[in-house]
Design an enzyme around this catalytic site. Structure first.
Site, PDB file in Angstrom:
ATOM      1  N   ASN A 124      -7.478   6.053   9.738  1.00  0.00           N
ATOM      2  CA  ASN A 124      -6.526   5.543   8.734  1.00  0.00           C
ATOM      3  C   ASN A 124      -7.308   4.901   7.574  1.00  0.00           C
ATOM      4  OD1 ASN A 124      -7.508   3.327  10.134  1.00  0.00           O
ATOM      5  ND2 ASN A 124      -5.671   2.164   9.731  1.00  0.00           N
ATOM      6  N   CYS A 160      -8.129   1.880   6.436  1.00  0.00           N
ATOM      7  CA  CYS A 160      -9.132   0.797   6.555  1.00  0.00           C
ATOM      8  C   CYS A 160     -10.129   1.038   7.677  1.00  0.00           C
ATOM      9  CB  CYS A 160      -8.416  -0.529   6.709  1.00  0.00           C
ATOM     10  SG  CYS A 160      -7.276  -0.836   5.343  1.00  0.00           S
ATOM     11  N   GLU A 210      -9.921   1.402  11.019  1.00  0.00           N
ATOM     12  CA  GLU A 210      -9.834   0.869  12.384  1.00  0.00           C
ATOM     13  C   GLU A 210      -9.123   1.792  13.363  1.00  0.00           C
ATOM     14  OE1 GLU A 210      -8.227  -0.223   9.798  1.00  0.00           O
ATOM     15  OE2 GLU A 210      -6.179  -0.802  10.239  1.00  0.00           O
TER      16      GLU A 210
HETATM   17  O1  CDP Z   1      -1.325  -6.978   7.376  1.00  0.00           O
HETATM   18  P1  CDP Z   1      -0.676  -5.636   7.270  1.00  0.00           P
HETATM   19  O2  CDP Z   1       0.137  -5.243   8.450  1.00  0.00           O
HETATM   20  O3  CDP Z   1       0.133  -5.506   6.007  1.00  0.00           O
HETATM   21  O4  CDP Z   1      -1.804  -4.516   7.109  1.00  0.00           O
HETATM   22  P2  CDP Z   1      -3.389  -4.499   7.386  1.00  0.00           P
HETATM   23  O5  CDP Z   1      -3.665  -4.990   8.763  1.00  0.00           O
HETATM   24  O6  CDP Z   1      -4.101  -5.168   6.263  1.00  0.00           O
HETATM   25  O7  CDP Z   1      -3.713  -2.952   7.325  1.00  0.00           O
HETATM   26  C1  CDP Z   1      -3.417  -2.114   8.424  1.00  0.00           C
HETATM   27  C2  CDP Z   1      -3.258  -0.711   7.954  1.00  0.00           C
HETATM   28  O8  CDP Z   1      -2.085  -0.623   7.146  1.00  0.00           O
HETATM   29  C3  CDP Z   1      -4.352  -0.176   7.062  1.00  0.00           C
HETATM   30  O9  CDP Z   1      -5.482   0.248   7.742  1.00  0.00           O
HETATM   31  C4  CDP Z   1      -3.616   0.985   6.444  1.00  0.00           C
HETATM   32  O10 CDP Z   1      -3.514   2.063   7.360  1.00  0.00           O
HETATM   33  C5  CDP Z   1      -2.242   0.395   6.187  1.00  0.00           C
HETATM   34  N1  CDP Z   1      -2.113  -0.171   4.811  1.00  0.00           N
HETATM   35  C6  CDP Z   1      -1.630   0.623   3.778  1.00  0.00           C
HETATM   36  O11 CDP Z   1      -1.307   1.767   4.015  1.00  0.00           O
HETATM   37  N2  CDP Z   1      -1.498   0.144   2.510  1.00  0.00           N
HETATM   38  C7  CDP Z   1      -1.857  -1.110   2.212  1.00  0.00           C
HETATM   39  N3  CDP Z   1      -1.731  -1.552   0.951  1.00  0.00           N
HETATM   40  C8  CDP Z   1      -2.363  -1.947   3.227  1.00  0.00           C
HETATM   41  C9  CDP Z   1      -2.473  -1.448   4.522  1.00  0.00           C
END
Ligand code: CDP
Length: 570
Positions: free
Chosen positions: A269, A271, A273
């Site tokens: 994905n 980021c 992970e």
């Molecule tokens: O904290 P939150 O649940 O918003 O997201 P995160 O842990 O920062 O990011 C988890 C995943 O959400 C990332 O690896 C992406 O796959 C997705 N993501 C995204 O699609 N677009 C963003 N602006 C931020 C996160």
């Protein structure tokens, strides 16, 4: 509910349901009821007599107590018509116009619903090869990435969040050298993180100083050879300059692929992970470690009983998410339900260490990482096995690498997410990262500057009669406590920020979490601006040696629009 004003503002701006005029039609409390009820409803599918209301109440308490939060799309969309609840997707990109533009369309649908997409461009024929149908010349992976990027820019996820992408190219693709530098102009391909897909063969060639072959994915013919060390140095040099590309170790992702018969894992994905198969999605959730501390003889220690209970409820929650999720494509629905991957992780790890008085950059800090994550992983798997007894194992269990063990409900259970938004909602340090800054300036209206101070530090300084605005201003100016006069050494040793932590400790910490994580760990290794390319190379090599699945580095000041800044009052 212990939600800060800041967190409430984030939720109100982006997560609450709104009417046509843009006014919220629910409160923050309504949001958590909406999510808890929608996710608990899945219980009824397995037991018509299930006490759904009791489950909903447990889910509600777990979220409003800030013990656990599911990834943003679940908070935004659960119990609503769109109903897309996953943050992570990987889409295949085949070597034909139809397949390339199908992937762009599918990515747009996913971005619209708040999910992020990862792609491997390794199957595309190299730039300059022939196109049979027209006799023309192929544009190659990088020029198509620009089309994906433009589409992402246009969608902007309906105003909730910008689309995020991961772009991966195998190190043996003939266009690899162009790929390595494709983001050196930092205004290009801005909606992508990029990573080079590294193979064991390549790493061995780097070690021996040998060369390796480039292979055209369309014809499977060797098109040339490159010196592995030179390519490695180019990756390092570009990452030193701009923070990109990162690297991912493809063979390691596939060594841990629980369903190899379904094909190879080619991408993660956005980021990094969550490695996934093509058309697979995963929903994440993070436990806030700060609310799992208890006081014992005047010291903060981990409350393992509470943590164990939260892990069990969280696994139940995340498995239910798969059940009620509305996936944007039938292929994704089928793939995701057949492996039922979930990604449970933690946030607030650095804050937890601050309470415990343990420095992040210490053997004790690393030992704590192992202890916490071992518990999350062990209990998480136990709970997934318990769910399998009632709900059945994941459908591909019999062909999976788990097949000789106990039936399990989810092909993967643990992942460490960045928790960019979740950590703001919970008011804790993000994911497993060290605290970025202990004091910073916030510009509020009419040009007033407010100093925001880390509450844990503030409490410690207050209790020792050391707190003053002037001291905080010095911390803001220097970006760290390390060289501020008037702060005792014992406080300086514990309250280390990301830039006080040497890159080597960043990697050791990542490796400690990786050792107990099914999927991967989101982590950025921070370097000071003065770092050399050799230091970056050393970190890449160490990450490989310590068993990490990839690495992302960032050298302070190397990109224009840096998200987080230390120092200088602006
Ligand atoms: O904290 P939150 O649940 O918003 O997201 P995160 O842990 O920062 O990011 C988890 C995943 O959400 C990332 O690896 C992406 O796959 C997705 N993501 C995204 O699609 N677009 C963003 N602006 C931020 C996160």
């Amino acid at each position: 509910m212990a939600i800060s004003e800041n967190a409430r503002a984030v939720l109100e701006k982006r997560y609450l349901i709104r009417d046509e005029k843009g006014e919220p039609t629910e409160t923050v409390d309504d949001l958590f009821h909406r999510v808890a009820n929608a996710i608990a409803a899945a219980d009824a599918a397995f037991d018509p007599k299930a006490d759904v209301a009791a489950t909903a109440s447990r889910f509600y308490n777990m979220m409003t107590g800030l013990d656990f939060l599911p990834n943003s799309p679940t908070l935004m969309n659960a119990g609503r018509p769109l109903g897309q609840l996953s943050a992570c997707f990987v889409l295949p990109v085949g070597d034909s116009m139809e397949e390339i533009f199908d992937a762009i369309k599918n990515a747009a649908l996913i971005h619209k619903s708040g999910g992020g997409t990862g792609f491997s461009f390794s199957r595309l024929r190299p730039r300059g090869s022939t196109v049979n149908s027209t006799g023309g010349v192929a544009s190659g992976p990088i020029s198509f990435m620009k089309v994906f990027n433009a589409a992402t820019e246009a969608v902007k996820q309906g105003g909730t969040r910008r689309g995020a992408n991961m772009g991966i190219l195998r190190v043996d693709h003939p266009d690899i050298l162009d790929f390595i530098t494709c983001k050196n102009d930092t205004k290009e391909i801005t909606n992508f993180n990029i990573s080079v897909g590294i193979t064991e063969k390549f790493m061995q060639a780097v070690e021996n100083g040998g060369s390796y072959e480039l292979v055209d994915p369309a014809t499977h013919k060797v098109t040339g050879t490159l010196n592995a060390r030179e390519v490695f140095e180019k990756i390092v040099s570009s990452a030193w300059q701009t923070g990109e590309p990162g690297i991912i170790f493809l063979d390691r992702l596939n060594r841990d692929n629980p369903c190899p018969q379904q094909g190879e894992i080619e991408s993660t994905n956005p980021c990094g992970e969550q490695p996934l198969l093509p058309y697979e999605a995963c929903n994440l959730g993070s436990i806030n470690l700060v609310t799992h501390l208890k006081e014992e003889d005047g010291r903060w220690v981990l409350d393992k009983d509470k943590l164990t209970a939260t892990i069990r409820t969280a696994v139940h929650f995340l498995d239910n998410v798969i059940e009620v999720n509305k996936y944007p494509l039938p292929e994704i629905d089928a793939m995701t339900r057949s492996t039922r991957k979930i990604g449970l992780g933690v946030m607030g790890f650095a804050d937890m260490l601050l309470y415990m008085g343990i420095p992040y950059n210490s053997d004790q800090g690393v030992a704590m990482a192992r202890e916490v994550m071992e518990l999350v992983n062990t209990i998480g798997h136990e709970e997934s096995q318990a769910l399998a007894q009632v709900r059945g194992a994941f459908p591909l269990f019999d062909e999976s690498t788990y097949r000789n063990g106990k039936p399990i409900r989810n092909a993967t259970v643990t992942t460490i997410a960045p928790t960019g938004t979740l950590s703001i909602i919970a008011g804790v340090s993000s994911g497993v990262e060290p605290v970025f800054a202990y004091a910073y300036i916030r510009n509020v209206m009419d040009n007033t500057h407010l100093i925001e101070t880390n509450q844990i530090l503030k409490n410690v300084l207050l209790s020792r009669g050391l707190y003053s605005e002037e001291l905080m201003r010095k911390i803001v100016e220097q970006g760290s406590l390390a060289h501020v006069d008037g702060i005792p050494e014992d406080i300086k040793r514990v309250f280390v920020c990301a830039h006080d932590v040497s890159p080597i400790w960043h990697v050791k910490m990542q490796a400690a979490f990786q050792a107990y994580t099914d999927n991967a760990v989101s982590k950025t290794v921070n370097f000071p601006n003065s770092a050399t390319k050799e230091e970056v190379a050393e970190v890449y090599t160490l990450a490989y040696k310590l068993g990490c699945k990839g690495t992302t580095i960032y050298r302070d000041g190397s990109r224009d629009e840096q998200v987080l800044n230390i120092g200088k009052v602006n």
